[in-house]
Design a protein around this motif. Structure first.
Motif, PDB file in Angstrom:
ATOM      1  N   SER A   1      17.468 -12.389  13.292  1.00 25.36           N
ATOM      2  CA  SER A   1      17.493 -11.847  14.654  1.00 25.36           C
ATOM      3  C   SER A   1      16.877 -10.447  14.687  1.00 25.36           C
ATOM      4  N   PHE A   2      17.090  -9.676  13.642  1.00 27.09           N
ATOM      5  CA  PHE A   2      16.549  -8.315  13.570  1.00 27.09           C
ATOM      6  C   PHE A   2      15.022  -8.352  13.600  1.00 27.09           C
ATOM      7  N   ASP A   3      14.444  -9.188  12.738  1.00 28.86           N
ATOM      8  CA  ASP A   3      12.976  -9.237  12.640  1.00 28.86           C
ATOM      9  C   ASP A   3      12.349  -9.853  13.887  1.00 28.86           C
ATOM     10  N   PHE A   4      12.991 -10.866  14.444  1.00 30.79           N
ATOM     11  CA  PHE A   4      12.394 -11.516  15.609  1.00 30.79           C
ATOM     12  C   PHE A   4      12.495 -10.622  16.846  1.00 30.79           C
ATOM     13  N   ALA A   5      13.566  -9.844  16.953  1.00 29.23           N
ATOM     14  CA  ALA A   5      13.699  -8.920  18.084  1.00 29.23           C
ATOM     15  C   ALA A   5      12.572  -7.890  18.067  1.00 29.23           C
TER      16      ALA A   5
ATOM     17  N   VAL B   1      19.945 -12.919  19.289  1.00 29.24           N
ATOM     18  CA  VAL B   1      19.200 -11.802  19.882  1.00 29.24           C
ATOM     19  C   VAL B   1      19.713 -11.601  21.306  1.00 29.24           C
ATOM     20  N   GLU B   2      19.718 -10.352  21.775  1.00 30.54           N
ATOM     21  CA  GLU B   2      20.053 -10.104  23.180  1.00 30.54           C
ATOM     22  C   GLU B   2      19.020  -9.170  23.806  1.00 30.54           C
ATOM     23  N   LEU B   3      19.014  -9.119  25.112  1.00 32.61           N
ATOM     24  CA  LEU B   3      18.098  -8.260  25.867  1.00 32.61           C
ATOM     25  C   LEU B   3      18.946  -7.205  26.562  1.00 32.61           C
ATOM     26  N   VAL B   4      18.751  -5.938  26.179  1.00 30.54           N
ATOM     27  CA  VAL B   4      19.544  -4.836  26.726  1.00 30.54           C
ATOM     28  C   VAL B   4      18.594  -3.765  27.255  1.00 30.54           C
ATOM     29  N   ASP B   5      18.687  -3.482  28.549  1.00 23.61           N
ATOM     30  CA  ASP B   5      17.831  -2.463  29.172  1.00 23.61           C
ATOM     31  C   ASP B   5      16.352  -2.686  28.849  1.00 23.61           C
ATOM     32  N   GLY B   6      15.934  -3.929  28.949  1.00 23.41           N
ATOM     33  CA  GLY B   6      14.522  -4.234  28.757  1.00 23.41           C
ATOM     34  C   GLY B   6      14.052  -4.256  27.315  1.00 23.41           C
ATOM     35  N   LYS B   7      14.973  -4.128  26.352  1.00 18.84           N
ATOM     36  CA  LYS B   7      14.613  -4.165  24.928  1.00 18.84           C
ATOM     37  C   LYS B   7      15.355  -5.314  24.248  1.00 18.84           C
ATOM     38  N   TYR B   8      14.646  -6.024  23.388  1.00 23.17           N
ATOM     39  CA  TYR B   8      15.291  -7.062  22.584  1.00 23.17           C
ATOM     40  C   TYR B   8      15.902  -6.428  21.355  1.00 23.17           C
ATOM     41  N   LYS B   9      17.108  -6.875  21.000  1.00 21.82           N
ATOM     42  CA  LYS B   9      17.761  -6.363  19.796  1.00 21.82           C
ATOM     43  C   LYS B   9      18.677  -7.431  19.230  1.00 21.82           C
ATOM     44  N   PRO B  10      18.933  -7.357  17.941  1.00 22.71           N
ATOM     45  CA  PRO B  10      19.905  -8.306  17.373  1.00 22.71           C
ATOM     46  C   PRO B  10      21.286  -7.982  17.928  1.00 22.71           C
ATOM     47  N   ARG B  11      22.102  -8.997  18.151  1.00 25.34           N
ATOM     48  CA  ARG B  11      23.483  -8.715  18.555  1.00 25.34           C
ATOM     49  C   ARG B  11      24.180  -7.947  17.429  1.00 25.34           C
TER      50      ARG B  11
END
Length: 266
Positions: A55-59, A81-91
């Motif tokens: 998830s880290f690398d794909f985000a 993965v989640e989308l927070v404030d327009g940015k992808y990040k690993p949960r």
């Protein structure tokens, strides 16, 4: 010219032959029509990711490809993965779990972005089972929860259905590759055709096969956290449309030796 890269966390698979497919007539009655006939395939040397893409690398990749992200992944509560404030990040806490709910297009684009590629179906199977016709990556023993994630329900366990990509060393393949059974189904590069092995036995090249030139469905390998042992077998083949995104689908990448600086890398 593309710059050659040094890739970490990849396993080298030497050139040579292996036996692909599974003999349907067996005591367990394991195997599927599309795994027959068993046939010998010769592959050039190649590299395979030791771990499923996280998830880290794909985000990180998604943040470079925001316009295409909807084609590559579907963000739901069951995705690492989640989308927070327009940015992808690993949960939080899931950085080292496989990315999931990725389409074939997302998997293909990510590998290219890394100057790699999706493995062919034959490359995937050899990397998973080696050259001794073993049934599972670790051998012929029936799966257990120390070797592989299987028969786990997301509705019961949530993200604990998966394990970190570098875990479960007792289940590694002969080349030291992790989670080639279980965790997430893995997209490969080939189109699916039910009778491909029959055709391969007659007319297809036995060297570095690429699969059919077109189709409706792309192949997945390795089974997932929610599957029975039958689907964890290294010869087992599954297929979905390349657009499909499902909570148990992920991938890993492969590379050609010519793309890598220093052939002794481990």
């Amino acid at each position: 010219a593309l710059q050659k890269k040094t890739f970490e966390n990849m396993a080298f698979i030497p050139e040579g032959s292996f036996t692909m497919g599974f003999e349907i007539e067996n005591d367990n009655e394991w195997g599927d029509m599309d795994e027959d006939p068993v046939h010998e395939v010769t592959l050039n040397a190649y590299w395979m990711d030791k771990y499923e893409v996280t998830s880290f690398d794909f985000a990180e990749f998604l943040n470079f490809h925001q316009a295409s992200a909807g084609r590559f992944i579907e963000i739901t509560p069951s995705v690492t993965v989640e989308l927070v404030d327009g940015k992808y990040k690993p949960r939080v806490g899931l950085e080292n779990l496989p990315v999931n709910r990725v389409s074939w297009y997302g998997a293909d684009a990510y590998c290219r972005w890394k100057s790699k590629r999706l493995p062919t179906e034959a490359e995937w199977e050899k990397a998973a089972r080696g050259t001794d016709q073993r049934i599972f990556p670790w051998g012929n023993e029936f799966p257990d929860n120390k070797r592989v994630t299987f028969r786990r329900k997301f509705s019961d366990l949530g993200f604990k259905v998966m394990e970190p990509v570098n875990s479960m060393s007792r289940g590694v393949s002969p080349y030291g590759i992790h989670h080639m059974a279980g965790n997430v189904w893995e997209w490969v590069g080939d189109w699916y055709r039910e009778d491909y092995y029959e055709l391969a036995a007659i007319s297809e090249p036995a060297d570095n096969p690429l699969g059919p030139t077109s189709g409706q469905f792309v192949i997945l390998r390795g089974g997932s956290f929610e599957d029975e042992a039958f689907f964890l077998r290294s010869a087992s083949r599954y297929w979905y449309p390349p657009t499909l995104k499902h909570h148990n689908l992920g991938f890993r990448c492969a590379a050609n030796p010519s793309d890598i600086e220093g052939s002794k890398l481990q």
